[in-house]
Scaffold this motif. Structure first.
Motif, PDB file in Angstrom:
ATOM      1  N   GLY A   1      13.041 -66.616  -7.442  1.00  0.00           N
ATOM      2  CA  GLY A   1      14.341 -66.128  -8.019  1.00  0.00           C
ATOM      3  C   GLY A   1      15.026 -67.228  -8.976  1.00  0.00           C
ATOM      4  N   ASN A   2      15.826 -66.639  -9.766  1.00  0.00           N
ATOM      5  CA  ASN A   2      16.712 -67.702 -10.321  1.00  0.00           C
ATOM      6  C   ASN A   2      18.130 -67.522 -10.377  1.00  0.00           C
ATOM      7  OD1 ASN A   2      17.511 -65.654 -12.814  1.00  0.00           O
ATOM      8  ND2 ASN A   2      15.430 -65.634 -12.753  1.00  0.00           N
ATOM      9  N   ARG A   3      19.040 -68.161 -10.619  1.00  0.00           N
ATOM     10  CA  ARG A   3      20.568 -67.961 -10.346  1.00  0.00           C
ATOM     11  C   ARG A   3      21.112 -67.086 -11.412  1.00  0.00           C
ATOM     12  NH1 ARG A   3      24.111 -70.689  -7.810  1.00  0.00           N
ATOM     13  NH2 ARG A   3      26.087 -70.974  -8.097  1.00  0.00           N
ATOM     14  N   PRO A   4      20.658 -66.991 -12.605  1.00  0.00           N
ATOM     15  CA  PRO A   4      21.408 -66.053 -13.516  1.00  0.00           C
ATOM     16  C   PRO A   4      21.336 -64.441 -12.929  1.00  0.00           C
ATOM     17  CG  PRO A   4      20.238 -67.653 -14.837  1.00  0.00           C
ATOM     18  CD  PRO A   4      19.897 -67.750 -13.391  1.00  0.00           C
ATOM     19  N   ASP A   5      20.079 -64.333 -12.206  1.00  0.00           N
ATOM     20  CA  ASP A   5      20.038 -63.028 -11.694  1.00  0.00           C
ATOM     21  C   ASP A   5      20.640 -62.942 -10.299  1.00  0.00           C
ATOM     22  OD1 ASP A   5      17.984 -61.968 -13.513  1.00  0.00           O
ATOM     23  OD2 ASP A   5      16.226 -62.697 -12.618  1.00  0.00           O
ATOM     24  N   LEU A   6      20.824 -63.754  -9.706  1.00  0.00           N
ATOM     25  CA  LEU A   6      21.771 -63.793  -8.579  1.00  0.00           C
ATOM     26  C   LEU A   6      23.224 -63.747  -8.818  1.00  0.00           C
ATOM     27  CD1 LEU A   6      22.103 -64.230  -5.370  1.00  0.00           C
ATOM     28  CD2 LEU A   6      22.273 -66.841  -5.932  1.00  0.00           C
ATOM     29  N   LEU A   7      23.746 -64.316  -9.901  1.00  0.00           N
ATOM     30  CA  LEU A   7      25.080 -64.255 -10.424  1.00  0.00           C
ATOM     31  C   LEU A   7      25.376 -62.736 -11.000  1.00  0.00           C
ATOM     32  CD1 LEU A   7      25.753 -67.528 -12.180  1.00  0.00           C
ATOM     33  CD2 LEU A   7      26.574 -66.876 -10.149  1.00  0.00           C
ATOM     34  N   ARG A   8      24.107 -62.289 -11.515  1.00  0.00           N
ATOM     35  CA  ARG A   8      24.475 -60.781 -12.085  1.00  0.00           C
ATOM     36  C   ARG A   8      24.556 -59.717 -10.758  1.00  0.00           C
ATOM     37  NH1 ARG A   8      20.906 -57.040 -12.326  1.00  0.00           N
ATOM     38  NH2 ARG A   8      18.922 -58.379 -12.153  1.00  0.00           N
ATOM     39  N   LEU A   9      23.701 -60.017  -9.758  1.00  0.00           N
ATOM     40  CA  LEU A   9      23.915 -58.973  -9.015  1.00  0.00           C
ATOM     41  C   LEU A   9      25.168 -59.176  -8.030  1.00  0.00           C
ATOM     42  CD1 LEU A   9      20.043 -59.357  -7.281  1.00  0.00           C
ATOM     43  CD2 LEU A   9      21.126 -57.407  -8.502  1.00  0.00           C
ATOM     44  N   GLU A  10      25.563 -60.354  -7.910  1.00  0.00           N
ATOM     45  CA  GLU A  10      26.776 -60.692  -7.011  1.00  0.00           C
ATOM     46  C   GLU A  10      28.200 -60.194  -7.898  1.00  0.00           C
ATOM     47  OE1 GLU A  10      29.704 -64.297  -5.523  1.00  0.00           O
ATOM     48  OE2 GLU A  10      27.850 -64.874  -6.625  1.00  0.00           O
ATOM     49  N   ALA A  11      28.151 -60.334  -9.498  1.00  0.00           N
ATOM     50  CA  ALA A  11      28.892 -59.503 -10.269  1.00  0.00           C
ATOM     51  C   ALA A  11      28.978 -57.941 -10.000  1.00  0.00           C
ATOM     52  CB  ALA A  11      28.859 -60.096 -11.630  1.00  0.00           C
TER      53      ALA A  11
ATOM     54  N   LEU B   1      23.547 -55.276  -0.492  1.00  0.00           N
ATOM     55  CA  LEU B   1      22.388 -55.576   0.212  1.00  0.00           C
ATOM     56  C   LEU B   1      21.405 -56.239  -0.851  1.00  0.00           C
ATOM     57  CD1 LEU B   1      21.871 -52.231   2.224  1.00  0.00           C
ATOM     58  CD2 LEU B   1      22.501 -54.474   3.018  1.00  0.00           C
ATOM     59  N   ASP B   2      21.496 -55.843  -2.220  1.00  0.00           N
ATOM     60  CA  ASP B   2      20.594 -56.284  -3.234  1.00  0.00           C
ATOM     61  C   ASP B   2      21.131 -57.696  -3.495  1.00  0.00           C
ATOM     62  OD1 ASP B   2      19.345 -53.913  -3.585  1.00  0.00           O
ATOM     63  OD2 ASP B   2      20.390 -53.118  -5.361  1.00  0.00           O
ATOM     64  N   TRP B   3      22.261 -58.110  -3.454  1.00  0.00           N
ATOM     65  CA  TRP B   3      22.787 -59.376  -3.586  1.00  0.00           C
ATOM     66  C   TRP B   3      22.541 -60.199  -2.490  1.00  0.00           C
ATOM     67  CZ3 TRP B   3      27.694 -61.337  -1.445  1.00  0.00           C
ATOM     68  CH2 TRP B   3      27.878 -62.598  -1.936  1.00  0.00           C
ATOM     69  N   ASP B   4      22.781 -59.584  -1.230  1.00  0.00           N
ATOM     70  CA  ASP B   4      22.369 -60.287  -0.094  1.00  0.00           C
ATOM     71  C   ASP B   4      20.762 -60.790   0.000  1.00  0.00           C
ATOM     72  OD1 ASP B   4      23.130 -61.488   2.448  1.00  0.00           O
ATOM     73  OD2 ASP B   4      21.876 -60.129   3.152  1.00  0.00           O
ATOM     74  N   LYS B   5      20.056 -59.968  -0.315  1.00  0.00           N
ATOM     75  CA  LYS B   5      18.486 -60.139  -0.463  1.00  0.00           C
ATOM     76  C   LYS B   5      18.195 -61.131  -1.474  1.00  0.00           C
ATOM     77  CE  LYS B   5      13.938 -57.557  -0.862  1.00  0.00           C
ATOM     78  NZ  LYS B   5      13.380 -56.186  -1.097  1.00  0.00           N
ATOM     79  N   ALA B   6      18.641 -61.027  -2.571  1.00  0.00           N
ATOM     80  CA  ALA B   6      18.368 -61.776  -3.511  1.00  0.00           C
ATOM     81  C   ALA B   6      19.064 -63.146  -3.198  1.00  0.00           C
ATOM     82  CB  ALA B   6      19.190 -61.380  -5.024  1.00  0.00           C
ATOM     83  N   ARG B   7      20.000 -63.308  -2.512  1.00  0.00           N
ATOM     84  CA  ARG B   7      20.454 -64.683  -2.056  1.00  0.00           C
ATOM     85  C   ARG B   7      19.585 -65.325  -1.080  1.00  0.00           C
ATOM     86  NH1 ARG B   7      26.283 -64.600   0.624  1.00  0.00           N
ATOM     87  NH2 ARG B   7      24.876 -63.285   2.338  1.00  0.00           N
ATOM     88  N   GLU B   8      19.052 -64.566  -0.069  1.00  0.00           N
ATOM     89  CA  GLU B   8      18.123 -65.128   0.745  1.00  0.00           C
ATOM     90  C   GLU B   8      16.915 -65.642   0.091  1.00  0.00           C
ATOM     91  OE1 GLU B   8      17.501 -61.988   3.363  1.00  0.00           O
ATOM     92  OE2 GLU B   8      19.488 -62.351   4.484  1.00  0.00           O
ATOM     93  N   ARG B   9      16.308 -64.831  -0.924  1.00  0.00           N
ATOM     94  CA  ARG B   9      14.982 -65.069  -1.558  1.00  0.00           C
ATOM     95  C   ARG B   9      15.383 -66.536  -2.356  1.00  0.00           C
ATOM     96  NH1 ARG B   9      11.389 -61.505  -2.941  1.00  0.00           N
ATOM     97  NH2 ARG B   9      11.369 -62.149  -5.118  1.00  0.00           N
ATOM     98  N   PHE B  10      16.838 -66.606  -2.981  1.00  0.00           N
ATOM     99  CA  PHE B  10      17.137 -67.777  -3.793  1.00  0.00           C
ATOM    100  C   PHE B  10      17.131 -68.896  -3.106  1.00  0.00           C
ATOM    101  CE2 PHE B  10      20.202 -70.733  -5.838  1.00  0.00           C
ATOM    102  CZ  PHE B  10      19.541 -70.773  -6.904  1.00  0.00           C
ATOM    103  N   GLU B  11      17.551 -68.750  -1.841  1.00  0.00           N
ATOM    104  CA  GLU B  11      17.574 -69.795  -0.927  1.00  0.00           C
ATOM    105  C   GLU B  11      16.105 -70.729  -0.540  1.00  0.00           C
ATOM    106  OE1 GLU B  11      20.075 -68.378   2.363  1.00  0.00           O
ATOM    107  OE2 GLU B  11      21.847 -68.747   1.394  1.00  0.00           O
ATOM    108  N   LEU B  12      15.170 -69.519  -0.463  1.00  0.00           N
ATOM    109  CA  LEU B  12      13.749 -69.883  -0.331  1.00  0.00           C
ATOM    110  C   LEU B  12      12.972 -70.374  -1.391  1.00  0.00           C
ATOM    111  CD1 LEU B  12      12.893 -67.076   2.162  1.00  0.00           C
ATOM    112  CD2 LEU B  12      13.455 -69.205   2.736  1.00  0.00           C
ATOM    113  N   GLY B  13      13.798 -70.380  -2.625  1.00  0.00           N
ATOM    114  CA  GLY B  13      13.372 -70.911  -3.714  1.00  0.00           C
ATOM    115  C   GLY B  13      12.557 -69.898  -4.720  1.00  0.00           C
TER     116      GLY B  13
END
Length: 422
Positions: A169-179, A155-167
C-alpha cells in the motif's frame, strides 16, 4: 478479535446497570402531576384569581368595628370637661346596584381563564416530556449507528496500517483511511455527548434533575393508528375546545363584567347599620343604641369612572385582538399538524419501511458473504441497518408527537370520526 472487543464495549455502554428497571413512557408522563415550576406558576395564577374572587364577594360581607375618640371640650360656663366617645358599629351592605355582583362575575371568569391556562400548561408539559423521552431513545440509537460506522472505519485503517508496515500500500491511502476514521470518531463522541444531554433534558422535563434516567423502555405507540377527523370538521371543535381560546374568551367576559361594575359606581348604595355607643358626657341628642339605613348617592365623581372605563375598554380590545390572532394561528397550526400526520402515515412510513426492508436484505447477503469469506462489508451493512431502523423510529416518534399536539389543540380529546371502529 478487535471487532469482538468493540461489540462488547458497545453492548455494555447501551445496556446500563444490570437488572435496573427501564423507564417507561407512562412512568415519565406521570411526572406531569409533579410540582414543576411551569405547573406551580399556573397554579399560583389560579390561586390569585380565587383570592380576587373572595375579595370581590367580601364587599357584601357583614362588618363590625370599634369607633371612638378621646377629646375634651369647654362649655359656656368656661369649664373644660371630657367628651369621650366609644361606639361599636355593625354594618351590612344591602344594595349596591351591581357593583359587587359584577365584580364577582368578573372574578369567576378569571378563574375559568386560569383553569384553562393550567390545562394548557399540563398539555405542553406532556408534549415536552414525550419529546425529551423520544430524544433519548433516538440519541442512543444514533450513538449505536455512529459507533458501528466508527468501528468499521477503524478496522479498515488498522488493516491498512498493518499492510503498510509490511510494505504493502501507500501512505496517501493510509492517511485517507485514518482521516475517515477520525471523522467517524468525532461523530461518535458527539453522539455520546448528545446521549448525556438528552437525558439531562428529560430529567429536567420530569423535574427530577437529581437523578438522570439510565435506560428507557421502547414505547408501544398503539395510538399512532387511531383515526383523526378531517380539517373542516375538526376546526370548529378546536375553536371551541382549545384551552387558550377558552381562556381568552373568559377574559373577555370578565372585562365586560368589570365594565359593568365600574359603571355601577355612579349608582347609589344602601347599607343597614346598628350602633351601640357609650359617652362620657350625657346629651339628649345621643343614643346608646341606634339602628337605621344608610344610603349614599354619588353626585359628582370627577373623571375617575371615565378613566377606569377607558382603561378597561382598552384591555378588552387587546384581548379581543389576541383572540382573533390566536384563531388564525390555530387554523394554520391545525392544518400543518394534520398534514404532518398524513405525510408520516403515508409516504414517511412507506419510505422508512422500504429502507428497513432493503437494509435487512443487504445485511443478510453481507452475513452470508462474510461466512463464506467472500467480502468483509458486514460491519457497514449492520451500521446501515441501524440507520434505517433509526429513520423508522423517527417517523413513529414524530407521529406520536403530532397526535399529542393535535389532542392539545383540541383541549385533550378529539371528536369521534364517522365510520371509525369504537
Amino acid at each position: 478479535m478487535k471487532r469482538a472487543t468493540w461489540s462488547v464495549v458497545l453492548a455494555w455502554a447501551l445496556s446500563g446497570a444490570a437488572g435496573a428497571a427501564d423507564l417507561t413512557l407512562d412512568e415519565a408522563l406521570a411526572a406531569v402531576a409533579v410540582a414543576h415550576p411551569d405547573r406551580r406558576m399556573a397554579e399560583s395564577d389560579l390561586a390569585l384569581s380565587r383570592a380576587d374572587r373572595d375579595q370581590a364577594a367580601s364587599r357584601k360581607d357583614f362588618s363590625l368595628f370599634l369607633d371612638g375618640s378621646l377629646r375634651t371640650g369647654r362649655r359656656l360656663d368656661g369649664d373644660w370637661n371630657p367628651d369621650n366617645v366609644g361606639r361599636i358599629v355593625a354594618r351590612k351592605p344591602l344594595l349596591d346596584f351591581g357593583r359587587s355582583g359584577q365584580a364577582v362575575a368578573a372574578a369567576d371568569q378569571e378563574i375559568a381563564a386560569r383553569q384553562a391556562d393550567l390545562l394548557n400548561a399540563e398539555s405542553l408539559r406532556r408534549i415536552d416530556i414525550m419529546a425529551r423521552f423520544f430524544d433519548v431513545l433516538l440519541a442512543d440509537q444514533q450513538y449505536a449507528a455512529d459507533n458501528e460506522f466508527m468501528t468499521v472505519a477503524y478496522l479498515d485503517w488498522d488493516k491498512a496500517r498493518e499492510r503498510f508496515e509490511l510494505g504493502i500500500g501507500n501512505r496517501p491511502d493510509l492517511l485517507r483511511l485514518e482521516a475517515f476514521y477520525q471523522d467517524w470518531r468525532e461523530r461518535r463522541n458527539a453522539s455520546l455527548q448528545r446521549m448525556r444531554s438528552a437525558r439531562q433534558k428529560l430529567a429536567h422535563a420530569m423535574y427530577s434533575q437529581d437523578k438522570l434516567p439510565t435506560t428507557l423502555a421502547e414505547p408501544v405507540l398503539q395510538g399512532n393508528a387511531r383515526p383523526v377527523p378531517e380539517y373542516d370538521s375538526l376546526l370548529p371543535w378546536v375553536m371551541q375546545k382549545n384551552p387558550r381560546v377558552q381562556a381568552l374568551q373568559a377574559q373577555l367576559a370578565a372585562a365586560d363584567a368589570r365594565l359593568a361594575s365600574i359603571r355601577a359606581e355612579r349608582h347609589p348604595t344602601l347599607d343597614a347599620e346598628v350602633i351601640g355607643g357609650g359617652y362620657s358626657r350625657e346629651s339628649v341628642i345621643r343614643d346608646e343604641l341606634s339602628a337605621g339605613l344608610v344610603f349614599n348617592i354619588p353626585l359628582y365623581q370627577g373623571g375617575r369612572v371615565d378613566a377606569r372605563t377607558a382603561r378597561e375598554l382598552a384591555q378588552k380590545e387587546r384581548r379581543a385582538a389576541e383572540l382573533e390572532k390566536l384563531k388564525l394561528d390555530l387554523s394554520d397550526t391545525l392544518l400543518a399538524t394534520l398534514q404532518e400526520i398524513e405525510w408520516l402515515r403515508g409516504s414517511g412510513r412507506a419510505a422508512a419501511d422500504k429502507q428497513v426492508e432493503y437494509r435487512d436484505w443487504v445485511l443478510e447477503r453481507a452475513r452470508a458473504e462474510y461466512e463464506l469469506e467472500l467480502k468483509t462489508n458486514l460491519g457497514s451493512s449492520m451500521a446501515e441497518t441501524q440507520t434505517a431502523l433509526l429513520r423508522r423510529k423517527q417517523v413513529e416518534y414524530r407521529l406520536a408527537l403530532a397526535l399529542a399536539r393535535l389532542e392539545a389543540l383540541s383541549g385533550g380529546s378529539l371528536p369521534p370520526v364517522e365510520g371509525a371502529p369504537k
